[in-house]
Scaffold this active site. Structure first.
Site, PDB file in Angstrom:
ATOM      1  N   ASP A 115      -4.693  19.044 -12.049  1.00 59.27           N
ATOM      2  CA  ASP A 115      -4.574  17.945 -13.017  1.00 59.27           C
ATOM      3  C   ASP A 115      -5.414  16.732 -12.601  1.00 59.27           C
ATOM      4  O   ASP A 115      -6.171  16.180 -13.400  1.00 59.27           O
ATOM      5  CB  ASP A 115      -3.114  17.494 -13.164  1.00 59.27           C
ATOM      6  CG  ASP A 115      -2.321  18.421 -14.081  1.00 59.27           C
ATOM      7  OD1 ASP A 115      -2.936  19.047 -14.967  1.00 59.27           O
ATOM      8  OD2 ASP A 115      -1.089  18.510 -13.897  1.00 59.27           O
ATOM      9  N   LYS A 146       6.846  22.557 -12.906  1.00 55.67           N
ATOM     10  CA  LYS A 146       5.758  22.253 -11.970  1.00 55.67           C
ATOM     11  C   LYS A 146       6.224  22.028 -10.524  1.00 55.67           C
ATOM     12  O   LYS A 146       5.473  22.256  -9.587  1.00 55.67           O
ATOM     13  CB  LYS A 146       4.988  21.013 -12.445  1.00 55.67           C
ATOM     14  CG  LYS A 146       4.058  21.291 -13.603  1.00 55.67           C
ATOM     15  CD  LYS A 146       3.214  20.053 -13.894  1.00 55.67           C
ATOM     16  CE  LYS A 146       2.238  20.333 -15.007  1.00 55.67           C
ATOM     17  NZ  LYS A 146       1.327  19.215 -15.253  1.00 55.67           N
TER      18      LYS A 146
HETATM   19  P1  NAP Z   1       6.340  11.835 -17.676  1.00 55.91           P
HETATM   20  O1  NAP Z   1       6.412  12.452 -16.337  1.00 55.91           O
HETATM   21  O2  NAP Z   1       7.468  11.967 -18.616  1.00 55.91           O
HETATM   22  O3  NAP Z   1       6.021  10.248 -17.467  1.00 55.91           O
HETATM   23  C1  NAP Z   1       5.973   9.358 -18.565  1.00 55.91           C
HETATM   24  C2  NAP Z   1       5.536   7.967 -18.078  1.00 55.91           C
HETATM   25  O4  NAP Z   1       5.399   7.129 -19.243  1.00 55.91           O
HETATM   26  C3  NAP Z   1       6.554   7.275 -17.179  1.00 55.91           C
HETATM   27  O5  NAP Z   1       5.870   6.434 -16.283  1.00 55.91           O
HETATM   28  C4  NAP Z   1       7.356   6.432 -18.174  1.00 55.91           C
HETATM   29  O6  NAP Z   1       7.952   5.281 -17.575  1.00 55.91           O
HETATM   30  C5  NAP Z   1       6.245   5.984 -19.104  1.00 55.91           C
HETATM   31  N1  NAP Z   1       6.748   5.638 -20.443  1.00 55.91           N
HETATM   32  C6  NAP Z   1       7.163   6.486 -21.397  1.00 55.91           C
HETATM   33  N2  NAP Z   1       7.541   5.791 -22.499  1.00 55.91           N
HETATM   34  C7  NAP Z   1       7.370   4.481 -22.202  1.00 55.91           C
HETATM   35  C8  NAP Z   1       7.592   3.262 -22.923  1.00 55.91           C
HETATM   36  N3  NAP Z   1       8.052   3.263 -24.171  1.00 55.91           N
HETATM   37  N4  NAP Z   1       7.293   2.088 -22.289  1.00 55.91           N
HETATM   38  C9  NAP Z   1       6.804   2.080 -21.037  1.00 55.91           C
HETATM   39  N5  NAP Z   1       6.579   3.199 -20.295  1.00 55.91           N
HETATM   40  C10 NAP Z   1       6.857   4.376 -20.877  1.00 55.91           C
HETATM   41  O7  NAP Z   1       5.065  12.364 -18.492  1.00 55.91           O
HETATM   42  P2  NAP Z   1       3.674  12.951 -17.925  1.00 55.91           P
HETATM   43  O8  NAP Z   1       3.774  14.397 -17.786  1.00 55.91           O
HETATM   44  O9  NAP Z   1       3.237  12.125 -16.776  1.00 55.91           O
HETATM   45  O10 NAP Z   1       2.720  12.690 -19.215  1.00 55.91           O
HETATM   46  C11 NAP Z   1       2.437  11.392 -19.665  1.00 55.91           C
HETATM   47  C12 NAP Z   1       1.445  11.444 -20.832  1.00 55.91           C
HETATM   48  O11 NAP Z   1       0.218  12.030 -20.373  1.00 55.91           O
HETATM   49  C13 NAP Z   1       1.885  12.302 -22.019  1.00 55.91           C
HETATM   50  O12 NAP Z   1       1.456  11.668 -23.202  1.00 55.91           O
HETATM   51  C14 NAP Z   1       1.133  13.612 -21.834  1.00 55.91           C
HETATM   52  O13 NAP Z   1       0.854  14.264 -23.068  1.00 55.91           O
HETATM   53  C15 NAP Z   1      -0.162  13.112 -21.202  1.00 55.91           C
HETATM   54  N6  NAP Z   1      -0.806  14.121 -20.349  1.00 55.91           N
HETATM   55  C16 NAP Z   1      -2.106  14.402 -20.581  1.00 55.91           C
HETATM   56  C17 NAP Z   1      -2.743  15.324 -19.791  1.00 55.91           C
HETATM   57  C18 NAP Z   1      -4.187  15.667 -20.066  1.00 55.91           C
HETATM   58  O14 NAP Z   1      -4.636  16.715 -19.597  1.00 55.91           O
HETATM   59  N7  NAP Z   1      -4.912  14.830 -20.761  1.00 55.91           N
HETATM   60  C19 NAP Z   1      -2.051  15.960 -18.737  1.00 55.91           C
HETATM   61  C20 NAP Z   1      -0.718  15.624 -18.511  1.00 55.91           C
HETATM   62  C21 NAP Z   1      -0.098  14.683 -19.327  1.00 55.91           C
HETATM   63  P3  NAP Z   1       9.394   5.355 -16.850  1.00 55.91           P
HETATM   64  O15 NAP Z   1       9.132   5.874 -15.475  1.00 55.91           O
HETATM   65  O16 NAP Z   1       9.871   3.963 -16.872  1.00 55.91           O
HETATM   66  O17 NAP Z   1      10.240   6.298 -17.683  1.00 55.91           O
END
Ligand code: NAP
Length: 288
Positions: free
Chosen positions: A108, A72
């Site tokens: 998004d 991305k």
């Molecule tokens: P990402 O860039 O990997 O970010 C993950 C976030 O979650 C970070 O802030 C991370 O914190 C936090 N995190 C992960 N595990 C954690 C834990 N055990 N305790 C506390 N914080 C935790 O992922 P992303 O792309 O933003 O996606 C995040 C979620 O959104 C995923 O489940 C994805 O499937 C979903 N999503 C949904 C859509 C939709 O269209 N509905 C679109 C995109 C993403 P740190 O910074 O401390 O690592």
């Protein structure tokens, strides 16, 4: 179903891995439903091959792309133009190819806003938001909320430095409305009392760890609208708890479908069949 021919317009999903993606089912269903001679195809690409593959595809009958993890941000340097919101967010999930030129967008955040509006009748202007998490999705959502006039955005993340970086960027680029909240701050209850919407953008609660909660139950007041962008399961533990406490809730599937619908409009100029796309994604999720 129409079979592709040499004149079929192609839309390509670039990412790796893509085996879990439900976008091909969602878009091909929409093309078929509207009898459009388009075909949506997932293409797994390793980061080292991105430029070669992207340049090759743009010389084919490709009218658009979706871009997902891990490309991305890196795709931006290969584009001819960037939409202002995508430039602010610093990431692209949708590309249009027009007259041989590639233009990058980010749908998004807009997808999330649309689901908030259609499911909870909330528009961002003048509202206060509390975001859990600070990854790629949080970045798109918070920048889009600020772009649309959110009054305050509190960002709470496990890694505090990332939240600090994002709040500084929002306040410098768009509006002075973002505030970092440490995950263990004693005053989170007071802050949440002031907020209108709580949004989980972390992956906590996602299958297979479905019982996990991204915030203590006692902090979820019934005045809040609670949105979770995790869409597998559809009703996460956070949404179950929020419903039990009397909150309005918004699930993550709406964001997924709406960001895709926004891309569909950009590629085709035609209104997509959103309800059918939603139903397709819902059933496809149980089969991939
Ligand atoms: P990402 O860039 O990997 O970010 C993950 C976030 O979650 C970070 O802030 C991370 O914190 C936090 N995190 C992960 N595990 C954690 C834990 N055990 N305790 C506390 N914080 C935790 O992922 P992303 O792309 O933003 O996606 C995040 C979620 O959104 C995923 O489940 C994805 O499937 C979903 N999503 C949904 C859509 C939709 O269209 N509905 C679109 C995109 C993403 P740190 O910074 O401390 O690592």
């Amino acid at each position: 179903m129409q079979y592709p021919t040499v004149t079929t317009k192609l839309v390509i999903l670039l990412g790796k891995p893509l085996g879990h993606s439900v976008s091909p089912q969602m878009h091909n269903l929409a093309f078929e439903k509207l009898d459009l001679d388009y075909c949506y195809m997932p293409v797994e690409v390793a980061p080292a091959d991105l430029q070669t593959v992207f340049n090759g595809l743009t010389r084919m009958n490709v009218v658009g792309f979706n871009v997902t993890i891990p490309h991305k941000i890196n795709i931006i340097k290969y584009l001819d133009k960037l939409d202002p919101l995508a430039a602010t967010i610093g990431a692209v999930n949708t590309i249009c190819v027009r007259n041989g030129k590639t233009i990058g967008y980010n749908t998004d955040g807009e997808g999330f806003l649309q689901s908030l509006e259609s499911e909870a009748h909330i528009t961002p202007r003048g509202k206060r938001f509390f975001l859990l998490g600070c990854g790629g999705a949080a970045r798109a959502i918070s920048m889009t909320l600020a772009h649309h006039g959110a009054k305050k955005i509190f960002i709470c993340n496990r890694t505090l430095s990332k939240a600090e970086k994002l709040t500084t960027e929002i306040n410098e680029k768009i509006a002075d409305c973002a505030i970092t909240v440490p995950q263990n701050a004693a005053n989170r209850a007071d802050i949440l009392q002031e907020c209108d919407v709580l949004i989980n953008t972390t992956s906590i609660g996602m299958h297979p760890k479905e019982n996990a909660l991204p915030i203590e139950e006692s902090l979820i007041g019934k005045h809040l609208t609670v949105a979770d962008i995790v869409y597998n399961p559809l009703t996460t533990q956070l949404l179950k708890v929020a419903k039990d406490r009397g909150c309005a809730t918004v699930h993550g599937l709406g964001m997924l479908v709406n960001q895709g619908a926004a891309g569909f409009r950009l590629w085709t100029g035609i209104e997509p069949p959103v309800k059918e796309m939603f139903a397709t994604v819902f059933s496809a999720m149980n089969t991939v």
